[in-house]
Design a protein around this motif. Structure first.
Motif, PDB file in Angstrom:
ATOM      1  N   LEU A 412       1.448  -1.621   0.461  1.00 41.54           N
ATOM      2  CA  LEU A 412       0.174   0.322   0.159  1.00 41.54           C
ATOM      3  C   LEU A 412       1.126   1.739   0.120  1.00 41.54           C
ATOM      4  N   LEU A 413       1.694   0.938   0.671  1.00 40.61           N
ATOM      5  CA  LEU A 413       2.539   2.086   0.855  1.00 40.61           C
ATOM      6  C   LEU A 413       3.396   2.628  -0.493  1.00 40.61           C
ATOM      7  N   ARG A 414       4.086   1.391  -1.494  1.00 38.94           N
ATOM      8  CA  ARG A 414       4.373   1.918  -2.534  1.00 38.94           C
ATOM      9  C   ARG A 414       3.388   2.809  -3.554  1.00 38.94           C
ATOM     10  N   GLU A 415       2.274   2.246  -3.320  1.00 41.89           N
ATOM     11  CA  GLU A 415       0.581   2.764  -4.754  1.00 41.89           C
ATOM     12  C   GLU A 415       1.423   3.608  -4.141  1.00 41.89           C
ATOM     13  N   ALA A 416       1.622   4.417  -2.914  1.00 37.83           N
ATOM     14  CA  ALA A 416       0.997   5.595  -2.322  1.00 37.83           C
ATOM     15  C   ALA A 416       2.262   6.618  -2.703  1.00 37.83           C
ATOM     16  N   GLY A 417       3.467   5.931  -3.122  1.00 37.04           N
ATOM     17  CA  GLY A 417       4.499   6.845  -3.797  1.00 37.04           C
ATOM     18  C   GLY A 417       5.554   6.576  -2.791  1.00 37.04           C
ATOM     19  N   TRP A 418       5.304   6.066  -1.572  1.00 35.34           N
ATOM     20  CA  TRP A 418       6.622   5.562  -0.518  1.00 35.34           C
ATOM     21  C   TRP A 418       7.745   4.682  -1.060  1.00 35.34           C
ATOM     22  N   VAL A 419       8.802   4.933  -0.404  1.00 34.26           N
ATOM     23  CA  VAL A 419       9.276   3.700  -1.131  1.00 34.26           C
ATOM     24  C   VAL A 419      10.713   3.448  -0.467  1.00 34.26           C
ATOM     25  N   VAL A 420      11.746   2.489  -0.016  1.00 38.24           N
ATOM     26  CA  VAL A 420      12.336   1.977   1.138  1.00 38.24           C
ATOM     27  C   VAL A 420      13.910   1.926   0.061  1.00 38.24           C
ATOM     28  N   GLU A 421      14.591   3.813   0.405  1.00 39.38           N
ATOM     29  CA  GLU A 421      16.666   3.533   0.512  1.00 39.38           C
ATOM     30  C   GLU A 421      15.909   3.398   1.446  1.00 39.38           C
ATOM     31  N   HIS A 427       9.366   9.511   0.615  1.00 39.06           N
ATOM     32  CA  HIS A 427       8.693   9.754  -0.927  1.00 39.06           C
ATOM     33  C   HIS A 427       9.910   9.503  -2.105  1.00 39.06           C
ATOM     34  N   GLY A 428       8.630   9.268  -3.136  1.00 41.90           N
ATOM     35  CA  GLY A 428       9.717   8.350  -4.240  1.00 41.90           C
ATOM     36  C   GLY A 428       9.913   9.805  -5.069  1.00 41.90           C
ATOM     37  N   THR A 430       9.456  13.609  -2.931  1.00 41.96           N
ATOM     38  CA  THR A 430       9.607  14.628  -2.285  1.00 41.96           C
ATOM     39  C   THR A 430      11.650  13.912  -2.078  1.00 41.96           C
ATOM     40  N   GLY A 431      10.852  12.321  -1.851  1.00 38.79           N
ATOM     41  CA  GLY A 431      12.701  12.597  -0.900  1.00 38.79           C
ATOM     42  C   GLY A 431      12.314  12.541   0.675  1.00 38.79           C
ATOM     43  N   GLU A 432      11.213  12.989   0.805  1.00 34.88           N
ATOM     44  CA  GLU A 432      10.926  13.313   2.501  1.00 34.88           C
ATOM     45  C   GLU A 432      10.697  11.814   3.025  1.00 34.88           C
ATOM     46  N   ARG A 433      11.434  12.012   4.192  1.00 36.61           N
ATOM     47  CA  ARG A 433      11.135  10.402   5.266  1.00 36.61           C
ATOM     48  C   ARG A 433      10.102  10.759   6.269  1.00 36.61           C
ATOM     49  N   MET A 434       9.677   9.315   6.226  1.00 37.91           N
ATOM     50  CA  MET A 434       8.099   9.030   7.064  1.00 37.91           C
ATOM     51  C   MET A 434       8.677   9.043   8.237  1.00 37.91           C
ATOM     52  N   ARG A 435       8.630  10.396   9.227  1.00 38.58           N
ATOM     53  CA  ARG A 435       8.674  10.199  10.149  1.00 38.58           C
ATOM     54  C   ARG A 435       7.387  11.411  10.828  1.00 38.58           C
ATOM     55  N   ARG A 453       4.933   0.673  16.788  1.00 39.78           N
ATOM     56  CA  ARG A 453       6.341   1.357  16.963  1.00 39.78           C
ATOM     57  C   ARG A 453       6.966   0.521  16.334  1.00 39.78           C
ATOM     58  N   ARG A 454       7.219  -0.335  17.118  1.00 35.40           N
ATOM     59  CA  ARG A 454       9.142  -1.254  16.111  1.00 35.40           C
ATOM     60  C   ARG A 454       8.176  -1.707  14.655  1.00 35.40           C
ATOM     61  N   ASN A 455       7.401  -2.531  14.972  1.00 35.21           N
ATOM     62  CA  ASN A 455       5.977  -2.923  13.945  1.00 35.21           C
ATOM     63  C   ASN A 455       6.891  -1.623  13.125  1.00 35.21           C
ATOM     64  N   LEU A 456       6.232  -0.008  12.868  1.00 36.66           N
ATOM     65  CA  LEU A 456       6.414   0.420  11.957  1.00 36.66           C
ATOM     66  C   LEU A 456       7.905   0.622  11.421  1.00 36.66           C
ATOM     67  N   GLU A 457       8.567   0.555  11.978  1.00 32.92           N
ATOM     68  CA  GLU A 457       9.917   1.084  11.995  1.00 32.92           C
ATOM     69  C   GLU A 457      10.583   0.074  11.101  1.00 32.92           C
ATOM     70  N   ARG A 458       9.819  -1.345  11.181  1.00 27.67           N
ATOM     71  CA  ARG A 458       9.970  -2.426   9.903  1.00 27.67           C
ATOM     72  C   ARG A 458       9.606  -2.465   8.811  1.00 27.67           C
ATOM     73  N   LEU A 459       8.526  -1.488   8.453  1.00 22.70           N
ATOM     74  CA  LEU A 459       8.687  -0.872   7.179  1.00 22.70           C
ATOM     75  C   LEU A 459       9.486   0.482   7.130  1.00 22.70           C
ATOM     76  N   GLY A 460       9.947   1.078   7.721  1.00 25.96           N
ATOM     77  CA  GLY A 460      11.421   1.895   7.355  1.00 25.96           C
ATOM     78  C   GLY A 460      10.112   3.721   8.124  1.00 25.96           C
ATOM     79  N   MET A 461       9.409   3.715   8.515  1.00 22.48           N
ATOM     80  CA  MET A 461       9.442   4.283   9.455  1.00 22.48           C
ATOM     81  C   MET A 461      10.002   4.646  10.203  1.00 22.48           C
ATOM     82  N   GLU A 462      10.032   6.226  10.678  1.00 19.62           N
ATOM     83  CA  GLU A 462      10.526   7.029  12.133  1.00 19.62           C
ATOM     84  C   GLU A 462       9.715   6.997  13.122  1.00 19.62           C
TER      85      GLU A 462
END
Length: 600
Positions: A412-421, A427-428, A430-435, A453-462
């Motif tokens: 779902l996050l990829r569909e919304a334009g968010w990628v893991v780098e 965000h693919g 703007t480069g904005e970090r999901m925090r 929070r631990r589960n969200l961090e596994r998705l790359g979120m801060e």
């Protein structure tokens, strides 16, 4: 806000076209059918009319307070202030929504729904002996609408004007007749003393002991530490049927604790007397101490029929990062309720699946024909899944539970334009970090938020989790200065006007409203008005279920859990009526038992 005003918001409803009997005047008005209690009733069924007066009770509160003025946005008012102020009417706690005369002796409603008229009791008095007059009623209404809490201003917006129509008679005129709740809502308005406020600024906080007309007055205040109320011995309304058997303690004291764990230890040590327990872990493990084993502390679960509403992580959609419902759904997929319930709550809770849980108003199964008729005009604005089945919050039961959910969240996050780098979700474009920050005012919720929070961090979120003091938290809530927080929106059996304050576009822009999620959706607004203008109970239920489906599929909240009972622990110095009210705890019907207290 004070309990009385909050209850006004929670119990409001909106119907038109009801039979005249449903809004019959006289001693009471009910919106559905006839009042349960006739004009000659002596007391409510859930009280002991012969309950003895006397004794003292010590209660607890968390956080702090800096004001004794509960009707404005500024400040944090002290607990219990609603006991100081009487209103025109008083609701019963064993009917969905019926109001009985308190300051008002009689109530008359225009058969066409354009006004409500109250005749004031001649014996009604403020605590200083001054009579409660029509001028006080008019001044209170106009002042609350102009200077009161923003939610009150919104709530009274359909009242066009108020006027004196007799020596002790006041009439409220409505802008239209579409909202038949207004006579009952106006009746719940507290009546304040104009003469006491004459040399005070209403829109400023104060620690002056307020002048009221209710069963208690403020006796002692230590800002942020404790407040003591004393029963008014010559209370003018003590023998009215709506009050008989209630307000039995001579003194009520609230002690403030900064931390929930400290408050629990204080109870175990006997520092206060009565404790509703809202933490399942405590209920399971924290009450194995000598006073419980010896019977000096009682534990009890009292079932109720109160709709439990929606508690959850409320997501502030005013933040750009949360504007996409796919992002919000991903957040929900990362919350493992089953693990939380099993490991933290001893499987003590039921997952919440509706904004109107524990009631017939909750959506369930595929939409009914009546719901589909309401929703069909908005089909192109709503997800197709809404028309096919009931909303189900994510579950981690079954094969690969949480891992499966996190994969769905990542998609779902990829569909919304968010990628893991490099392990970070950005965000693919703007480069904005999901925090973001999860803001709390109760440290006990940290044990729920941290595993999430631990589960969200596994998705790359801060993600940060921050607990602040009550004053700072309230200020930030009022200004919607947060990313995600824990809130509870309670509901009544008959929703109405208050839904605007919870979900409407207007409330999203109004500081101090309870639209924490910042919902602004023309479909939601239309359904709210459909509820308020529902011509009968069946239409009200269908419209509410339709609204429930739209809110759920909007993923504005990560749903938590509920329990359809009160969990209570108390030192064995009290007694209570054999019958409990359906729609309230009814602690104001309990009394002090001198023999039991002496044994302690």
């Amino acid at each position: 806000m004070p309990q009385r005003i909050v209850r006004t918001f929670v119990m409001a409803l909106g119907l038109i076209g009801l039979p005249a009997a449903a809004l019959a005047g006289g001693h009471a008005i009910a919106l559905h059918g006839e009042p349960k209690y006739g004009p000659d009733f002596e007391h409510f069924d859930y009280v002991n009319p012969d309950a003895p007066k006397g004794g003292a009770v010590r209660l607890s509160a968390l956080g702090t307070f800096d004001s004794l003025h509960p009707y404005i946005l500024r400040g944090v008012p002290a607990q219990g202030l609603s006991q100081v102020f009487d209103s025109l009417t008083e609701n019963s706690a064993d009917e969905p929504f019926t109001e009985y005369g308190l300051i008002a002796e009689t109530i008359e409603v225009d058969p066409e729904g354009y006004w409500v008229r109250f005749d004031l009791r001649p014996e009604a008095r403020f605590h200083d002996g001054e009579p409660i007059t029509v001028d006080d009623v008019i001044w209170t209404f106009e002042t609350l609408r102009e200077h009161g809490h923003p939610s009150l201003r919104s709530y009274y917006r359909d009242v066009e004007r108020v006027e004196r129509t007799g020596e002790r008679q006041v009439t409220f005129h409505f802008a239209g007749n579409e909202n038949a709740e207004l006579p009952l809502i106006v009746g719940q308005m507290p009546v304040l003393p104009e003469h006491w406020w004459a040399d005070r600024e209403f829109d400023r906080t104060t620690l002056d002991k307020p002048l009221g007309s209710g069963p208690y007055r403020v006796a002692e205040v230590r800002q942020g530490r404790h407040i003591v109320y004393e029963r008014v011995e010559d209370y003018w309304a003590a023998d009215l049927p709506v009050n008989r058997g209630r307000h039995n303690f001579d003194r009520i004291r609230y002690d403030y604790y900064r931390d929930a764990d400290v408050a629990l230890e204080a109870f175990r040590a006997g520092e206060y007397d009565f404790r509703p327990e809202n933490i399942a872990r405590n209920w399971a493990n924290a009450y194995d101490f000598a006073a419980v084993r010896e019977g000096r502390v009682q534990r009890e679960e009292i079932a109720h029929e109160i709709p439990t509403g929606m508690q959850g992580f409320f997501i502030n959609t005013r933040r750009d990062r949360f504007s996409d419902p796919r992002v919000r759904e991903a957040l929900s997929l990362a919350f493992d309720f089953e693990w939380t319930n099993r490991n933290l709550f001893h499987d003590g809770y039921t997952r919440t699946r509706s904004y109107f849980s524990n009631s017939e108003l909750a959506s369930d199964g595929p939409p009914s024909a009546e719901e589909l008729e309401i929703l069909e005009p908005y089909r192109d604005q709503l997800p197709e899944a809404l028309f096919e089945s009931a909303f189900e919050p994510p579950s981690t039961e079954g094969d690969r539970g949480l891992r499966r959910n996190l994969r769905q969240a990542a998609a779902l996050l990829r569909e919304a334009g968010w990628v893991v780098e490099d392990g970070r979700l950005v965000h693919g474009e703007t480069g904005e970090r999901m925090r973001f920050e999860v803001l709390l005012d109760n440290a006990s919720f940290e044990r729920v938020a941290l595993p999430w929070r631990r589960n969200l961090e596994r998705l790359g979120m801060e993600v940060s989790v921050r607990t602040v003091d009550t004053s700072q938290y309230q200020s930030r809530m009022d200004e919607f200065d947060f990313d995600i927080t824990v809130q509870l929106i309670g509901q009544s059996l008959s929703p109405g006007n208050e839904q605007r304050n919870y979900w409407s576009c207007a409330a999203a822009e109004t500081p101090g409203s309870r639209n924490y999620a910042g919902i602004c959706d023309e479909v939601v607004d239309a359904l709210i008005e459909r509820i308020i203008h529902a011509p009968d109970r069946d239409t009200l239920v269908a419209a509410t279920r339709a609204l429930d489906r739209v809110l759920l599929h909007g993923h504005y909240v990560v749903p938590h859990w509920h329990l359809p009972a009160f969990r209570l622990a108390y030192w064995d110095k009290f007694d209570r009526p054999e019958t409990s009210p359906k729609y309230a705890l009814g602690f104001d019907t309990w009394w002090y038992d001198e023999e039991r207290a002496a044994e302690l």
